[in-house]
Design an enzyme around this catalytic site. Structure first.
Site, PDB file in Angstrom:
ATOM      1  CB  THR A 155      31.203  36.364  54.306  1.00 58.72           C
ATOM      2  OG1 THR A 155      31.737  35.085  53.890  1.00 58.72           O
ATOM      3  CG2 THR A 155      31.115  37.326  53.244  1.00 58.72           C
ATOM      4  CD  GLU A 188      37.550  42.995  53.807  1.00 58.24           C
ATOM      5  OE1 GLU A 188      38.679  42.307  53.832  1.00 58.24           O
ATOM      6  OE2 GLU A 188      36.749  42.822  54.575  1.00 58.24           O
ATOM      7  CG  ASN A 240      39.597  46.065  55.349  1.00 58.27           C
ATOM      8  OD1 ASN A 240      40.139  45.599  54.374  1.00 58.27           O
ATOM      9  ND2 ASN A 240      38.510  45.182  55.644  1.00 58.27           N
ATOM     10  N   PRO A 241      41.900  44.936  57.945  1.00 58.07           N
ATOM     11  CG  PRO A 241      41.546  44.533  60.173  1.00 58.07           C
ATOM     12  CD  PRO A 241      40.974  45.411  58.907  1.00 58.07           C
ATOM     13  CB  CYS A 242      40.309  40.324  55.806  1.00 54.47           C
ATOM     14  SG  CYS A 242      40.075  39.859  57.391  1.00 54.47           S
ATOM     15  CB  ILE A 282      27.910  37.237  58.081  1.00 53.90           C
ATOM     16  CG1 ILE A 282      28.824  37.587  56.926  1.00 53.90           C
ATOM     17  CG2 ILE A 282      27.956  38.360  59.114  1.00 53.90           C
ATOM     18  CD1 ILE A 282      28.441  38.776  56.171  1.00 53.90           C
ATOM     19  CB  CYS A 336      36.597  47.798  57.151  1.00 57.48           C
ATOM     20  SG  CYS A 336      35.925  46.388  56.688  1.00 57.48           S
TER      21      CYS A 336
HETATM   22  O1  CDP Z   1      31.615  37.608  58.671  1.00 56.18           O
HETATM   23  P1  CDP Z   1      32.023  38.994  59.349  1.00 56.18           P
HETATM   24  O2  CDP Z   1      31.159  39.985  59.068  1.00 56.18           O
HETATM   25  O3  CDP Z   1      32.195  38.714  61.017  1.00 56.18           O
HETATM   26  O4  CDP Z   1      33.529  39.342  58.894  1.00 56.18           O
HETATM   27  P2  CDP Z   1      34.408  38.931  57.807  1.00 56.18           P
HETATM   28  O5  CDP Z   1      33.823  39.226  56.452  1.00 56.18           O
HETATM   29  O6  CDP Z   1      35.141  37.559  57.982  1.00 56.18           O
HETATM   30  O7  CDP Z   1      35.613  40.234  57.750  1.00 56.18           O
HETATM   31  C1  CDP Z   1      35.450  41.594  57.314  1.00 56.18           C
HETATM   32  C2  CDP Z   1      36.189  42.510  58.003  1.00 56.18           C
HETATM   33  O8  CDP Z   1      35.542  42.590  59.690  1.00 56.18           O
HETATM   34  C3  CDP Z   1      37.632  42.335  58.211  1.00 56.18           C
HETATM   35  O9  CDP Z   1      38.041  42.571  56.877  1.00 56.18           O
HETATM   36  C4  CDP Z   1      37.998  43.037  59.276  1.00 56.18           C
HETATM   37  O10 CDP Z   1      38.021  44.481  59.235  1.00 56.18           O
HETATM   38  C5  CDP Z   1      36.797  42.940  60.396  1.00 56.18           C
HETATM   39  N1  CDP Z   1      37.292  41.634  61.540  1.00 56.18           N
HETATM   40  C6  CDP Z   1      37.469  41.983  62.674  1.00 56.18           C
HETATM   41  O11 CDP Z   1      37.947  43.017  63.104  1.00 56.18           O
HETATM   42  N2  CDP Z   1      37.598  41.079  63.382  1.00 56.18           N
HETATM   43  C7  CDP Z   1      37.553  39.645  63.303  1.00 56.18           C
HETATM   44  N3  CDP Z   1      37.779  38.701  64.115  1.00 56.18           N
HETATM   45  C8  CDP Z   1      37.065  39.294  61.830  1.00 56.18           C
HETATM   46  C9  CDP Z   1      36.903  40.535  61.060  1.00 56.18           C
END
Ligand code: CDP
Length: 571
Positions: free
Chosen positions: A419, A273, A269-271, A422, A88
């Site tokens: 998540t 949180e 950040n994008p989502c 992950i 993020c």
């Molecule tokens: O599960 P993962 O660790 O891949 O990510 P997530 O928990 O779904 O997303 C966490 C953060 O990762 C998001 O808020 C974004 O900042 C970043 N993200 C991104 O940059 N690009 C994506 N395709 C997905 C997540």
């Protein structure tokens, strides 16, 4: 190794290293070893080799057993030449071409490394404003967002991950109406989540049905006066039709800003949180709660002792990530090592509730959330205090709300991330979301590949209760949910209620209770049935503000052509 088929697919397509010929060059086991080793190396700054080895083994075990996973960039990049480990970022955009295009370049580099970027475009002068150097007219924030969107489209996260952006515009910017409708055309800003930066003053104006002034960001002159309610209606109508915009509540965020002397937080950040200052980045990690359930007599319970030591381990892991991280930008290195923000969260909440046989929409689930998150808050604070004793407080501690009483190593500690990927690797339900369906297809995650699943906990539950039959499975596959199936008992239906069968109130209750204990923010989607009305959305957005969430996002089923999750797998 306890990996599901889907987990292996995801690991192979995105996470495992490949050689120059494109062949797989590591196994999942080696991946976790690579990450554990790279992250444990930080220990050498304070401890001996054998201590570093001890932590390496502990990190490895907890990842391999899927108790804890760091965010995707850490899994992908740790111990590689890139070594960019944060998910993020927030980058500043000032009102000049130099700043806009410097940030665009920085964002491209961040996205190539797997990180997501958030921008607040509110400093940009409005569309058609004068440009003094050329005498021409300004393009305005929305037009520049399209440039950012286009760059993201072509960077494609190093070939591994689609880029994600957050675009925020303050509710009093003269171009706010254009911004609010900017995602009506689905393709226009397809790599952006957009959110309106809401102030308490605006919400009060909506409640009192007052006028609302749109103000020039530089001259501060009033450009236009509108009715607050008209803008509110435009926002919720667009959220109804496309899911965007969401809202971020800037005053609530800054009421919890631990470092106000460094400036107000204006972006996430994008989502959503992690609210961050310009150039800050944040490393996330999530604990898989479904792995902490144990049988005691005939009941399932949570093993809080094991959870406590995993929280402590995870805080140490994320602290180490700050140490070994390769920072693409010097400004990021400076601010991240001074504030040391981390975001530990959870995944597998819905699975945990199922294992304890608690419906998501029940008071018992909400009280459990209080109990679990109070525990997370206390344990993560203890772990941060302990690390401060061993390694020192964060550099800006004296400027923080914790000075002089609590010596901490991290300005923030908790965050509930989506998540998205992950949780597939960990084979558990994502974040704090309820099950989307009991059987579903997950498309677009792997750029076109389609993953199909029947929830394994559901199959176990049916077998345990002697309800399992192939015929029943076919019925479930048909629609992805249970409520209409006669032979399934009511109690089972309640435990396996899916996102769209749970009322928005209960979705919001979960977000509110988690936010209460989390110092960063909570990423949550309030899922709505296709039949939900515009006024339903108005009520949710209003309640979210009143109940002090830091942001709010809704999604009405079928309001986008290209949704990630679809119910049912037999169609
Ligand atoms: O599960 P993962 O660790 O891949 O990510 P997530 O928990 O779904 O997303 C966490 C953060 O990762 C998001 O808020 C974004 O900042 C970043 N993200 C991104 O940059 N690009 C994506 N395709 C997905 C997540």
């Amino acid at each position: 190794m306890p990996f599901s088929k889907n987990a292996l697919k995801v690991l192979e397509s995105r996470y495992l290293r490949r050689n120059l010929k494109g062949e797989l060059a590591e196994t999942p086991d080696e991946l976790f070893m690579r990450v554990a080793k790279a992250v444990a190396e930080a220990e050498l700054a304070w401890g001996t080799h054998s201590e570093a080895e001890k932590w390496q083994a502990i990190f490895y075990e907890s990842m391999k057993n899927l108790l804890f996973l760091p965010n995707s960039p850490t899994l992908m990049n740790a111990g590689t030449s890139l070594n960019q480990l944060s998910a993020c970022f927030v980058l500043p955009i000032e009102d000049n071409l130099d700043s806009i295009f410097t940030t665009l370049k920085n964002a491209a580099m961040i996205q190539q490394s797997g990180g997501g970027t958030g921008f607040n475009f509110s400093q940009l002068r409005p569309k058609n404003d004068l440009i003094s150097v050329t005498g021409g007219e300004a393009s305005g924030p929305v037009s520049f967002m399209k440039v950012f969107n286009c760059a993201t489209e072509h960077v494609k996260h190093g070939g591994k991950r689609r880029g994600a952006n957050m675009g925020i515009l303050k509710v009093d910017h003269p171009d706010i109406e254009e911004f609010v409708v900017s995602k009506t055309d689905e393709k226009a800003l397809n790599n952006f989540n957009i959110s309106v930066g809401i102030t308490d003053k605006f919400m009060q104006a909506v409640e009192k049905d007052e006028t609302w002034e749109l103000i020039h960001p530089n001259s501060k002159s009033i450009i236009k006066t509108i009715k607050a309610k008209d803008l509110w209606r435009l926002i919720i109508e667009n959220a109804w039709s496309s899911g965007d915009p969401g809202l971020v509540f800037l005053d609530t965020i800054n009421a919890g800003n631990p470092l106000l002397p460094l400036g107000k937080i204006e972006c996430t950040n994008p989502c959503g949180e992690v609210p961050l200052l310009p150039y800050e980045s944040c490393n996330l990690g999530s604990i898989n709660l479904s792995k902490f359930v144990e049988q005691e007599g005939r009941k399932n319970i949570i093993n809080f002792t094991k959870l406590g030591s995993t929280i402590e381990m995870a805080i140490r892991f994320l602290d180490n990530v700050i140490e070994v991280n390769h920072y693409l930008l010097p400004q990021t290195k400076t601010i991240v090592t001074a504030n040391r923000k981390i975001g530990l969260g959870i995944m597998g909440w819905a699975d945990l509730l199922i294992m304890l046989e608690l419906p998501y929409d029940s008071n018992e689930a909400i009280s459990l959330a209080h109990q679990v998150m109070k525990f997370f808050k206390e344990k993560s604070l203890e772990a941060s205090v302990q690390l401060a004793k061993e390694r020192g407080v964060f550099k800006n501690w004296e400027k923080s709300i914790f000075y002089p009483n609590i010596k901490l190593r991290h300005a923030t500690r908790l965050s509930i991330a989506p998540t998205g990927t992950i949780s597939i690797i960990a084979d558990t339900s994502s974040s704090i979301e309820p099950l989307f369906a009991v059987a579903y297809r997950r498309s677009h995650v792997l750029d076109g590949n389609i993953l199909s699943e029947i929830n394994p906990l559901f199959i176990d539950y049916l077998k345990k209760n002697k309800l399992y039959s192939e015929g029943l499975m076919d019925e479930v596959k048909e629609t992805g949910y249970l409520q209409h199936i006669k032979q399934i008992p009511a109690a089972t239906k309640n435990v396996f209620k899916t996102a769209l069968e749970i009322s928005p109130d209960w979705h919001l209750k979960h977000q509110v209770v988690f936010q209460r204990y989390v110092d960063n923010a909570v990423s949550k989607t309030i899922n709505l049935a296709e039949t939900a009305s515009v006024s339903d959305i108005s009520e949710i957005y209003l309640n979210a503000w009143k109940q002090k969430t830091k942001g709010i996002t809704i999604f009405r089923y079928n309001s986008k052509n290209k949704q990630v999750l679809e119910k049912g797998i037999s169609s």
